[in-house]
Design an enzyme around this catalytic site. Sequence first.
Site, PDB file in Angstrom:
ATOM      1  N   GLN A   1      -6.995   1.294  11.071  1.00 16.76           N
ATOM      2  CA  GLN A   1      -7.916   1.924  10.114  1.00 16.76           C
ATOM      3  C   GLN A   1      -9.176   0.918  10.130  1.00 16.76           C
ATOM      4  O   GLN A   1      -8.914  -0.202  10.470  1.00 16.76           O
ATOM      5  CB  GLN A   1      -7.092   2.102   8.932  1.00 16.76           C
TER       6      GLN A   1
ATOM      7  N   ARG B   1      -1.024  12.744  18.567  1.00 18.32           N
ATOM      8  CA  ARG B   1      -1.554  11.883  19.845  1.00 18.32           C
ATOM      9  C   ARG B   1      -2.822  11.492  19.422  1.00 18.32           C
ATOM     10  O   ARG B   1      -3.703  11.948  18.857  1.00 18.32           O
ATOM     11  CB  ARG B   1      -1.790  12.992  20.979  1.00 18.32           C
TER      12      ARG B   1
ATOM     13  N   PHE C   1       0.941  -0.964  -0.046  1.00 23.67           N
ATOM     14  CA  PHE C   1       0.053   0.025   0.025  1.00 23.67           C
ATOM     15  C   PHE C   1       0.846   1.184  -0.009  1.00 23.67           C
ATOM     16  O   PHE C   1       2.091   1.376   0.485  1.00 23.67           O
ATOM     17  CB  PHE C   1      -0.925  -0.057   1.274  1.00 23.67           C
TER      18      PHE C   1
ATOM     19  N   LYS D   1      -8.869  -2.803   9.160  1.00 24.16           N
ATOM     20  CA  LYS D   1      -7.655  -3.589   9.884  1.00 24.16           C
ATOM     21  C   LYS D   1      -8.256  -4.514  10.788  1.00 24.16           C
ATOM     22  O   LYS D   1      -9.442  -4.710  11.176  1.00 24.16           O
ATOM     23  CB  LYS D   1      -6.676  -2.545  10.518  1.00 24.16           C
TER      24      LYS D   1
ATOM     25  N   ARG E   1       6.814  18.539  22.824  1.00 27.50           N
ATOM     26  CA  ARG E   1       6.813  19.230  24.234  1.00 27.50           C
ATOM     27  C   ARG E   1       6.791  17.869  25.167  1.00 27.50           C
ATOM     28  O   ARG E   1       6.005  17.181  25.213  1.00 27.50           O
ATOM     29  CB  ARG E   1       5.364  19.849  24.231  1.00 27.50           C
TER      30      ARG E   1
ATOM     31  N   HIS F   1      -0.496  -5.043   8.680  1.00 27.98           N
ATOM     32  CA  HIS F   1      -1.301  -6.346   8.510  1.00 27.98           C
ATOM     33  C   HIS F   1      -1.117  -7.220   9.659  1.00 27.98           C
ATOM     34  O   HIS F   1      -1.521  -8.370   9.617  1.00 27.98           O
ATOM     35  CB  HIS F   1      -0.942  -6.882   7.351  1.00 27.98           C
TER      36      HIS F   1
ATOM     37  N   TYR G   1       5.656  25.741  27.653  1.00 30.77           N
ATOM     38  CA  TYR G   1       5.877  25.710  26.351  1.00 30.77           C
ATOM     39  C   TYR G   1       7.288  25.512  25.801  1.00 30.77           C
ATOM     40  O   TYR G   1       7.867  26.223  24.927  1.00 30.77           O
ATOM     41  CB  TYR G   1       5.221  26.791  25.477  1.00 30.77           C
TER      42      TYR G   1
ATOM     43  N   ASP H   1       6.573  -2.504   8.795  1.00 31.09           N
ATOM     44  CA  ASP H   1       5.333  -2.203   8.547  1.00 31.09           C
ATOM     45  C   ASP H   1       4.440  -3.319   8.880  1.00 31.09           C
ATOM     46  O   ASP H   1       4.248  -4.263   7.978  1.00 31.09           O
ATOM     47  CB  ASP H   1       5.281  -1.843   7.094  1.00 31.09           C
TER      48      ASP H   1
END
Length: 387
Positions: free
Chosen positions: A186, A235, A89, A189, A218, A163, A225, A160
Amino acid sequence: MLDNGLDLNFPAWPQYDDTERAGLVRALEQGQWWRIGGSEVDEFEREFADLHGAPHTLAVTTGTHALELALQVLGAGPGTEVIVPAFTFISSSQAAQRLGAVAVPVDVDLNTYCLDPAAVEAAITPRTAAIMPVHMAGQICDMDALGKLSAASGVPLLHDAAHAHGARWRNQGVSALGSMAAFSFQNGKLMTAGEGGAVTFPDAEQYETAFLRHSCGRPRTDRTYQHQTSGSNFRMNEFTASVLRAQLARLGGQIDTRERRWPVLAEQLARIPGVLPQATDDRCTRNPHYMAMFRVPGISEQRRNELVDALVARGLPAFAGFRAIHRTKAFWETGAPDESVEAIARRCPNSEALSVDCVWLHHRTLLGEEEQMHAIAAVVSDALAGL
């Protein structure tokens, strides 16, 4: 039920029950809906790490972001190269290309559809920042050969594993093999919250670097900051994590079912003249079977696409195999190697063949009853005969 009595009423996907509902309410009522202050993401990371043999896990927004973040930790960027399979993919290459690195496609094995270690070795240069094995449909790449190649060359591996949730190589989880691994959640999956991703890390330093980069540079406890590095907001939120905790709890049982069903289906598909199911490697001691994949060698791309349409019309959730990444416009937009399409095609003949003749079925088919595996093969045979 079809007119011929074949039952193709497969389980729906995604699957959910009151466990997901309870998790969403739990996340809602804790009063903190992001990971800083909440507990769902932290708990999911711990549970996911335990399953995969990972010292550290970082939950992120998508599987593509998981790859991009991991590559950034490995130093991929302008002036570097990342070796990827030509048959995968497009996120595998785009994660590198969006960082300014050059994605170098190499060929795959024609039986397992996984990265060819010999092709990888030939592609390594002084600019290579990472090698990305894609564990196609849950079949883990030849990690014995790739591990030796990585150790000898000094080029790190990045799995990767989009799968490969729950997959094992020689009885070890992907994340216990000493390299970073990126996962996707996703909608299609093996476990899902619609979107989401995770990266597993073999050491604390890489994890801490990734944590900073996934949270705009951060630190966790920063109140003034003090952004320590460049990054972005990758996140995961608390609602997503609560759903994934429920999904993770039923993953093992689903894998057990698919592992029982695939040998039955593969045997039936292999009996159809001209059909070759994806091969397995016995060193992959647990294969979660994200897709049920097979080839029809000699078929044209147009006829393959007609076959997929015929299978869908008969009630099978069927799809064409991935297009080789160098055969897409997206690949050439940025971060492409200084080669022509045809030059890459000549050194990736197996990926070229798979682009044309590969078909895959959604993993929910493998959650059906054993009798339905025979029904699937009968439908494939009938559809082929009707072309």
